[in-house]
Design a protein around this motif. Structure first.
Motif, mmCIF file in Angstrom:
data_model
loop_
_atom_site.group_PDB
_atom_site.id
_atom_site.type_symbol
_atom_site.label_atom_id
_atom_site.label_comp_id
_atom_site.label_asym_id
_atom_site.label_seq_id
_atom_site.Cartn_x
_atom_site.Cartn_y
_atom_site.Cartn_z
ATOM 1 N N UNK A 45 -32.288 -8.538 94.232
ATOM 2 C CA UNK A 45 -31.116 -9.173 94.922
ATOM 3 C C UNK A 45 -30.668 -7.947 96.063
ATOM 4 N N UNK A 46 -31.203 -8.288 97.278
ATOM 5 C CA UNK A 46 -31.024 -7.317 98.351
ATOM 6 C C UNK A 46 -29.742 -7.653 99.172
ATOM 7 N N UNK A 47 -28.895 -6.512 99.034
ATOM 8 C CA UNK A 47 -27.515 -6.530 99.262
ATOM 9 C C UNK A 47 -27.192 -6.593 100.820
ATOM 10 N N UNK A 48 -28.351 -5.815 101.532
ATOM 11 C CA UNK A 48 -28.420 -5.821 103.185
ATOM 12 C C UNK A 48 -29.035 -6.763 103.901
ATOM 13 N N UNK A 49 -29.453 -7.868 103.303
ATOM 14 C CA UNK A 49 -30.120 -9.083 103.697
ATOM 15 C C UNK A 49 -29.055 -10.124 103.706
ATOM 16 N N UNK A 50 -29.147 -10.728 104.975
ATOM 17 C CA UNK A 50 -28.196 -11.702 105.484
ATOM 18 C C UNK A 50 -28.497 -13.004 105.030
ATOM 19 N N UNK A 51 -29.567 -13.309 104.751
ATOM 20 C CA UNK A 51 -29.986 -14.481 104.167
ATOM 21 C C UNK A 51 -30.979 -14.344 102.795
ATOM 22 N N UNK A 52 -30.793 -15.256 101.870
ATOM 23 C CA UNK A 52 -30.957 -15.153 100.623
ATOM 24 C C UNK A 52 -32.534 -15.606 100.418
ATOM 25 N N UNK A 53 -33.439 -14.599 99.925
ATOM 26 C CA UNK A 53 -34.921 -14.878 99.821
ATOM 27 C C UNK A 53 -35.255 -15.030 98.502
ATOM 28 N N UNK A 54 -36.405 -15.872 98.409
ATOM 29 C CA UNK A 54 -36.724 -16.505 97.028
ATOM 30 C C UNK A 54 -38.306 -16.660 96.743
ATOM 31 N N UNK A 55 -38.709 -16.206 95.725
ATOM 32 C CA UNK A 55 -40.296 -15.990 95.349
ATOM 33 C C UNK A 55 -40.778 -17.447 95.268
ATOM 34 N N UNK A 66 -50.496 -5.774 93.407
ATOM 35 C CA UNK A 66 -50.040 -6.937 93.713
ATOM 36 C C UNK A 66 -48.572 -6.986 93.273
ATOM 37 N N UNK A 67 -47.830 -7.721 94.060
ATOM 38 C CA UNK A 67 -46.294 -8.054 94.001
ATOM 39 C C UNK A 67 -45.937 -9.360 94.456
ATOM 40 N N UNK A 68 -44.862 -9.875 93.983
ATOM 41 C CA UNK A 68 -44.664 -11.221 94.360
ATOM 42 C C UNK A 68 -43.639 -11.000 95.464
ATOM 43 N N UNK A 69 -44.049 -11.752 96.642
ATOM 44 C CA UNK A 69 -43.329 -11.826 97.899
ATOM 45 C C UNK A 69 -42.169 -12.692 97.926
ATOM 46 N N UNK A 70 -40.971 -12.175 98.233
ATOM 47 C CA UNK A 70 -39.887 -12.890 98.479
ATOM 48 C C UNK A 70 -39.918 -13.596 99.731
ATOM 49 N N UNK A 127 -41.218 -0.532 97.361
ATOM 50 C CA UNK A 127 -40.848 -0.083 98.553
ATOM 51 C C UNK A 127 -41.073 -1.264 99.613
ATOM 52 N N UNK A 128 -42.357 -1.925 99.662
ATOM 53 C CA UNK A 128 -42.721 -3.050 100.175
ATOM 54 C C UNK A 128 -41.899 -4.058 100.282
ATOM 55 N N UNK A 129 -41.289 -4.480 99.022
ATOM 56 C CA UNK A 129 -40.195 -5.420 98.877
ATOM 57 C C UNK A 129 -39.080 -5.187 99.329
#
Length: 318
Positions: free
Chosen positions: A15-25, A136-140, A295-297
């Motif tokens: 849950x990235x507080x500094x993003x203005x738009x919600x992202x989802x896997x 490997x990681x899940x990209x939002x 960190x990439x996420x």
């Protein structure tokens, strides 16, 4: 190039507080279920013909996100009225835009007006890391593409001459901490640099030292042979890691040996704030992989915009 597509499975839902738009896997699960498969195929096909694709895509991601956030502004072409980011001095050597264009063209056929160019870059950056043996990681997902791109803003990118204080300040402006700085610097494990970015360390470094004293002297001599003065070969340079086609922790081992190519790289081992992290990652590759993925996420969600668009052509606004 090692193909370890699921070498490390790291599932990150932040849950990235500094993003203005919600992202989802699962953003494209219904609207474009094969999006990631299409992007991976484009990246894999390009990598088979050009071994530098992995490093170039990863660098593209960093250079895009560090300017206006991850909004694909680096992909916009210059116009008679505006010089875009891709033509700014630090980005002249950024390549492999065609890989993103190829993926975008296939996505427009499969699910028109759905997948943003910003998401393509972010997913492709993950794919080149995994394909090269990294985590490997899940990209939002759910980013929108920006409409503004200015070459003048590329001067804010971290320079290869930066000291640790400058690096901490630069990364901090993007919501990234000291551990993020060191982990993401590890992306240089896939990097290559032309002589112009480090040759100042090789000759007349200071009034006291001809060569940067932080450098391993034999390594410095090797670089001097690759980068003679005057140097007529514009393509001459050095890989930033001795295992340049494999994503591993060898980059950090080289810093311990005084074999960092950039001054900014070697500075990480010569500053008390970052030295312990470099040593930790050099000892434990799995720790580096975990921190790099996290960190990439974190970087991938910096400055996400909600009033952008989904470009039909990544090089021009709609």
């Amino acid at each position: 190039m090692a193909l370890k597509l699921f070498s490390v499975m790291i599932f990150l839902v932040l849950n990235v507080s500094f993003s203005k738009a919600a992202l989802d896997v699962h953003y494209y699960d219904r609207t474009c279920p094969n999006a990631e498969k299409i992007i991976l195929e484009a990246v894999r096909n390009a990598s088979m013909h050009d071994p530098k694709v992995s490093a170039r895509i990863l660098r593209m991601f960093f250079h895009d996100c560090f300017i206006r956030g991850c909004d694909a502004s680096i992909l916009l072409d210059s116009t008679p009225q505006n010089q875009a980011e891709k033509d700014g001095p630090p980005n002249i050597s950024v390549r492999a835009f065609y890989v993103i264009d190829d993926a975008k063209a296939k996505l427009e056929q499969a699910c028109p007006r759905t997948v943003s160019c910003a998401d393509i870059i972010t997913i492709a950056a993950r794919d080149v890391v995994t394909m090269s043996g990294g985590p490997f990681w899940n990209v939002l997902k759910g980013r929108k593409d920006g409409r503004i791109s200015r070459a003048s803003e590329t001067i804010t990118l971290p320079a290869p001459t930066f000291n640790v204080s400058q690096l901490i300040q630069s990364f901090g402006k993007r919501g990234l901490g000291v551990k993020d700085l060191v982990a993401l610097s590890g992306g240089h494990t896939l990097g290559f640099s032309h002589c112009s970015s480090f040759q100042a360390r090789l000759r007349n470094f200071s009034s006291v030292h001809d060569i940067d004293p932080r450098m391993n002297i034999e390594f410095a001599q090797t670089l001097r042979q690759k980068c003679p003065k005057p140097n007529k070969d514009r393509n001459a340079g050095q890989f930033l890691d001795s295992t340049a086609s494999t994503f591993d922790n060898n980059y950090f081992k080289q810093l311990l040996a005084g074999k960092g190519v950039f001054g900014s790289d070697q500075a990480l081992f010569n500053d008390y704030r970052t030295k312990w992290i470099v040593e930790s990652f050099a000892r434990d590759q799995s720790s580096f992989f975990r921190e790099f993925a996290a960190s990439m996420v974190k970087l991938g969600n910096f400055g996400v915009i909600e009033n952008g668009e989904v470009r039909l052509n990544c090089g021009v606004v709609n």
